[in-house]
Design a protein around this motif. Structure first.
Motif, short mmCIF file in Angstrom:
data_model
loop_
_atom_site.label_atom_id
_atom_site.label_comp_id
_atom_site.label_asym_id
_atom_site.label_seq_id
_atom_site.Cartn_x
_atom_site.Cartn_y
_atom_site.Cartn_z
N THR A 19 20.67 -24.37 -10.45
CA THR A 19 20.10 -25.13 -11.60
C THR A 19 18.72 -24.50 -11.55
O THR A 19 17.73 -25.28 -11.13
CB THR A 19 20.38 -26.57 -11.50
N PRO A 20 18.68 -23.41 -12.35
CA PRO A 20 16.99 -23.20 -12.64
C PRO A 20 16.02 -24.15 -13.11
O PRO A 20 14.82 -24.06 -12.54
CB PRO A 20 17.20 -21.71 -13.26
N VAL A 21 16.45 -24.75 -14.10
CA VAL A 21 15.52 -25.54 -14.76
C VAL A 21 15.54 -26.87 -13.96
O VAL A 21 16.42 -27.56 -13.70
CB VAL A 21 15.90 -25.92 -16.33
N SER A 22 14.09 -27.15 -13.45
CA SER A 22 14.11 -28.42 -12.53
C SER A 22 13.84 -29.78 -13.31
O SER A 22 14.18 -30.75 -12.65
CB SER A 22 12.92 -28.13 -11.57
N GLY A 23 13.32 -29.78 -14.49
CA GLY A 23 12.80 -30.83 -15.17
C GLY A 23 12.22 -30.32 -16.56
O GLY A 23 11.98 -29.37 -16.82
N THR A 24 11.37 -31.37 -17.09
CA THR A 24 10.85 -31.01 -18.22
C THR A 24 9.47 -31.63 -18.36
O THR A 24 9.27 -32.58 -17.58
CB THR A 24 11.51 -31.40 -19.81
N ASN A 25 8.66 -31.13 -19.21
CA ASN A 25 7.19 -31.63 -19.23
C ASN A 25 6.99 -31.88 -20.79
O ASN A 25 7.29 -31.03 -21.56
CB ASN A 25 6.15 -30.67 -18.68
N PRO A 26 6.42 -33.10 -21.17
CA PRO A 26 6.13 -33.10 -22.62
C PRO A 26 5.20 -32.39 -23.20
O PRO A 26 3.79 -32.68 -22.41
CB PRO A 26 6.09 -34.53 -22.93
N VAL A 27 5.30 -31.53 -24.20
CA VAL A 27 4.33 -30.88 -24.61
C VAL A 27 4.19 -30.91 -26.16
O VAL A 27 5.50 -30.43 -26.50
CB VAL A 27 4.25 -29.24 -24.42
N ASP A 28 3.46 -31.13 -26.78
CA ASP A 28 3.40 -31.15 -28.35
C ASP A 28 4.59 -31.85 -28.87
O ASP A 28 5.17 -31.22 -29.86
CB ASP A 28 3.25 -29.81 -28.87
N GLY A 29 5.27 -32.97 -28.15
CA GLY A 29 6.41 -33.46 -28.88
C GLY A 29 7.72 -32.89 -28.72
O GLY A 29 8.59 -33.51 -28.91
N HIS A 30 7.71 -31.92 -27.66
CA HIS A 30 8.76 -31.30 -27.04
C HIS A 30 9.08 -31.66 -25.86
O HIS A 30 8.00 -31.66 -25.02
CB HIS A 30 8.89 -30.00 -27.21
N HIS A 31 10.28 -31.41 -25.11
CA HIS A 31 10.39 -31.39 -23.76
C HIS A 31 10.54 -30.02 -23.23
O HIS A 31 11.72 -29.20 -23.42
CB HIS A 31 11.96 -32.33 -23.46
#
Length: 157
Positions: free
Chosen positions: A74-86
């Motif tokens: 699972t290469p994507v570990s998580g998300t970070n909120p930037v400019d209203g997007h994950h």
């Protein structure tokens, strides 16, 4: 071409072209599928290869796809909120010219690849205004491609 000089004629800023190329190795679940995606869909020239890995010339940078046992995980570990997007993390990609950015977006769409974040202008009217898009390769590695009308604003605060 002199050693250390990148073939990045699409970038307008000479200072950016003076930087040394980076090397990045990423896991993939199927090297044949990765070769199709990175070579044909993204259009990167293929370099050296072996049965389970391939070097890609990513605008003068070396990105290597390595087939790993048991798939790519699972290469994507998580998300970070930037400019209203994950924004998926980790991710990598390139800063392209605006024309190259839009052409790539159309190639990605035509190939049937789903966008994680559709192409749009981020930080409109701010120093870091940029076009950006995110999508996953077939192994789930997140890629971001972006473009600045003024490349000199790449690190603007």
């Amino acid at each position: 071409m002199p050693v250390g000089r990148l073939d990045m004629t699409s970038l307008e800023d000479e200072a950016v072209m003076q930087r040394p190329p980076f090397h990045l190795a990423i896991p993939v679940g199927d090297i044949h599928v990765a070769r199709e995606f990175y070579g044909n869909t993204l259009g990167f020239p293929r370099g050296r290869s072996a049965e389970k890995w391939t070097d890609w010339n990513v605008h003068g940078h070396q990105v290597v796809t390595h087939e790993v046992e048991g798939g790519s995980g699972t290469p994507v570990s998580g998300t970070n909120p930037v400019d209203g997007h994950h924004v998926p993390v980790p991710h990598f990609g390139l800063v392209l010219s605006v024309d190259e950015f839009h052409a790539l977006g159309e190639r990605i769409r035509a190939a049937g690849t789903e966008f994680v974040i559709e192409p749009y202008v981020r930080f409109a009217g701010e120093p870091g205004e940029q076009w950006t898009m995110f999508f996953l390769d077939p192994s789930g590695n997140a890629l971001e491609f972006k473009a600045f009308r003024d490349l000199g604003r790449l690190f603007a605060v």
